[in-house]
Scaffold this motif. Structure first.
Motif, PDB file in Angstrom:
ATOM      1  N   ALA A  10       0.834  -1.206   0.000  1.00 50.66           N
ATOM      2  CA  ALA A  10       0.000   0.000   0.000  1.00 50.66           C
ATOM      3  C   ALA A  10       0.865   1.252   0.000  1.00 50.66           C
ATOM      4  CB  ALA A  10      -0.947  -0.004   1.198  1.00 50.66           C
ATOM      5  N   LYS A  11       1.957   1.242   0.740  1.00 49.17           N
ATOM      6  CA  LYS A  11       2.862   2.395   0.762  1.00 49.17           C
ATOM      7  C   LYS A  11       3.517   2.593  -0.606  1.00 49.17           C
ATOM      8  CE  LYS A  11       3.818   2.310   5.701  1.00 49.17           C
ATOM      9  NZ  LYS A  11       4.829   2.046   6.733  1.00 49.17           N
ATOM     10  N   ALA A  12       3.853   1.516  -1.280  1.00 44.96           N
ATOM     11  CA  ALA A  12       4.435   1.621  -2.623  1.00 44.96           C
ATOM     12  C   ALA A  12       3.416   2.188  -3.611  1.00 44.96           C
ATOM     13  CB  ALA A  12       4.928   0.256  -3.091  1.00 44.96           C
ATOM     14  N   ILE A  13       2.169   1.744  -3.515  1.00 49.76           N
ATOM     15  CA  ILE A  13       1.106   2.270  -4.382  1.00 49.76           C
ATOM     16  C   ILE A  13       0.873   3.740  -4.070  1.00 49.76           C
ATOM     17  CG2 ILE A  13      -1.350   2.113  -4.968  1.00 49.76           C
ATOM     18  CD1 ILE A  13       0.322  -0.127  -6.154  1.00 49.76           C
ATOM     19  N   ARG A  14       0.939   4.108  -2.805  1.00 51.54           N
ATOM     20  CA  ARG A  14       0.792   5.515  -2.406  1.00 51.54           C
ATOM     21  C   ARG A  14       1.838   6.369  -3.109  1.00 51.54           C
ATOM     22  NH1 ARG A  14       3.392   8.916   1.162  1.00 51.54           N
ATOM     23  NH2 ARG A  14       2.075  10.526   2.080  1.00 51.54           N
ATOM     24  N   THR A  37     -10.581  -5.538  -1.176  1.00 53.40           N
ATOM     25  CA  THR A  37     -11.079  -4.532  -0.228  1.00 53.40           C
ATOM     26  C   THR A  37     -10.055  -4.279   0.863  1.00 53.40           C
ATOM     27  OG1 THR A  37     -13.364  -5.133  -0.676  1.00 53.40           O
ATOM     28  CG2 THR A  37     -12.938  -3.959   1.384  1.00 53.40           C
ATOM     29  N   SER A  38      -9.402  -5.302   1.338  1.00 50.61           N
ATOM     30  CA  SER A  38      -8.359  -5.126   2.351  1.00 50.61           C
ATOM     31  C   SER A  38      -7.213  -4.285   1.809  1.00 50.61           C
ATOM     32  CB  SER A  38      -7.823  -6.481   2.807  1.00 50.61           C
ATOM     33  OG  SER A  38      -8.838  -7.223   3.441  1.00 50.61           O
ATOM     34  N   MET A  39      -6.863  -4.502   0.546  1.00 50.09           N
ATOM     35  CA  MET A  39      -5.805  -3.713  -0.080  1.00 50.09           C
ATOM     36  C   MET A  39      -6.215  -2.249  -0.176  1.00 50.09           C
ATOM     37  SD  MET A  39      -2.840  -3.739  -1.356  1.00 50.09           S
ATOM     38  CE  MET A  39      -2.479  -2.015  -1.174  1.00 50.09           C
ATOM     39  N   LEU A  40      -7.451  -1.991  -0.580  1.00 50.75           N
ATOM     40  CA  LEU A  40      -7.932  -0.615  -0.679  1.00 50.75           C
ATOM     41  C   LEU A  40      -7.984   0.053   0.688  1.00 50.75           C
ATOM     42  CD1 LEU A  40     -10.690  -0.979  -3.400  1.00 50.75           C
ATOM     43  CD2 LEU A  40      -8.474   0.149  -3.612  1.00 50.75           C
ATOM     44  N   ARG A  41      -8.352  -0.680   1.718  1.00 56.15           N
ATOM     45  CA  ARG A  41      -8.365  -0.124   3.074  1.00 56.15           C
ATOM     46  C   ARG A  41      -6.949   0.195   3.537  1.00 56.15           C
ATOM     47  NH1 ARG A  41     -13.077  -3.932   5.670  1.00 56.15           N
ATOM     48  NH2 ARG A  41     -14.797  -2.751   4.757  1.00 56.15           N
ATOM     49  N   ALA A  42      -5.998  -0.682   3.232  1.00 61.26           N
ATOM     50  CA  ALA A  42      -4.597  -0.424   3.581  1.00 61.26           C
ATOM     51  C   ALA A  42      -4.094   0.806   2.828  1.00 61.26           C
ATOM     52  CB  ALA A  42      -3.731  -1.641   3.267  1.00 61.26           C
ATOM     53  N   LEU A  43      -4.477   0.953   1.570  1.00 54.74           N
ATOM     54  CA  LEU A  43      -4.080   2.115   0.787  1.00 54.74           C
ATOM     55  C   LEU A  43      -4.686   3.388   1.365  1.00 54.74           C
ATOM     56  CD1 LEU A  43      -2.696   3.454  -1.599  1.00 54.74           C
ATOM     57  CD2 LEU A  43      -4.680   2.795  -3.019  1.00 54.74           C
ATOM     58  N   MET A  44      -5.942   3.320   1.749  1.00 57.21           N
ATOM     59  CA  MET A  44      -6.582   4.495   2.348  1.00 57.21           C
ATOM     60  C   MET A  44      -5.855   4.912   3.623  1.00 57.21           C
ATOM     61  SD  MET A  44     -10.496   5.116   3.553  1.00 57.21           S
ATOM     62  CE  MET A  44     -11.129   5.419   1.917  1.00 57.21           C
ATOM     63  N   THR A  45      -5.466   3.954   4.427  1.00 53.08           N
ATOM     64  CA  THR A  45      -4.727   4.250   5.650  1.00 53.08           C
ATOM     65  C   THR A  45      -3.369   4.865   5.309  1.00 53.08           C
ATOM     66  OG1 THR A  45      -5.826   2.476   6.858  1.00 53.08           O
ATOM     67  CG2 THR A  45      -3.722   3.233   7.736  1.00 53.08           C
ATOM     68  N   ALA A  46      -2.681   4.309   4.312  1.00 46.40           N
ATOM     69  CA  ALA A  46      -1.386   4.843   3.885  1.00 46.40           C
ATOM     70  C   ALA A  46      -1.506   6.256   3.350  1.00 46.40           C
ATOM     71  CB  ALA A  46      -0.760   3.926   2.828  1.00 46.40           C
ATOM     72  N   MET A  47      -2.664   6.600   2.783  1.00 53.98           N
ATOM     73  CA  MET A  47      -2.886   7.932   2.243  1.00 53.98           C
ATOM     74  C   MET A  47      -3.339   8.912   3.323  1.00 53.98           C
ATOM     75  SD  MET A  47      -2.222   7.763  -1.029  1.00 53.98           S
ATOM     76  CE  MET A  47      -3.025   9.118  -1.847  1.00 53.98           C
ATOM     77  N   GLY A  48      -3.501   8.412   4.565  1.00 54.88           N
ATOM     78  CA  GLY A  48      -3.880   9.286   5.665  1.00 54.88           C
ATOM     79  C   GLY A  48      -5.367   9.337   5.943  1.00 54.88           C
ATOM     80  N   GLY A  49      -6.137   8.521   5.262  1.00 53.30           N
ATOM     81  CA  GLY A  49      -7.583   8.473   5.485  1.00 53.30           C
ATOM     82  C   GLY A  49      -7.950   7.420   6.504  1.00 53.30           C
ATOM     83  N   ILE A  50      -9.210   7.379   6.817  1.00 54.28           N
ATOM     84  CA  ILE A  50      -9.721   6.383   7.753  1.00 54.28           C
ATOM     85  C   ILE A  50     -10.553   5.392   6.965  1.00 54.28           C
ATOM     86  CG2 ILE A  50     -11.178   5.985   9.783  1.00 54.28           C
ATOM     87  CD1 ILE A  50     -10.528   8.910  10.565  1.00 54.28           C
ATOM     88  N   PRO A  51     -10.153   4.107   6.928  1.00 54.17           N
ATOM     89  CA  PRO A  51     -10.931   3.121   6.175  1.00 54.17           C
ATOM     90  C   PRO A  51     -12.315   2.924   6.773  1.00 54.17           C
ATOM     91  CG  PRO A  51      -9.141   2.057   7.366  1.00 54.17           C
ATOM     92  CD  PRO A  51      -9.002   3.543   7.574  1.00 54.17           C
TER      93      PRO A  51
END
Length: 52
Positions: A10-14, A37-51
């Motif tokens: 997720a950090k790499a995608i960010r 969905t778990s990947m998208l939630r991890a990405l949202m967290t890496a982007m500073g959002g709340i899944p």
């Protein structure tokens, strides 16, 4: 807890998203239960959002 190691991915995608020229599109493809969905939630967290 990240048992499947999605946080690093997720950090790499960010970094990819933050450095991409726009317009930019990507997709996550996988079978049911593969963790999209778990990947998208991890990405949202890496982007500073709340899944949700």
């Amino acid at each position: 807890m990240d048992l499947l190691g999605r946080t690093d991915f997720a950090k790499a995608i960010r970094q990819l998203l933050l450095g991409a020229d726009t317009p930019f599109a990507m997709f996550i493809n996988g079978r049911w239960g593969s963790g999209k969905t778990s990947m998208l939630r991890a990405l949202m967290t890496a982007m500073g959002g709340i899944p949700v």
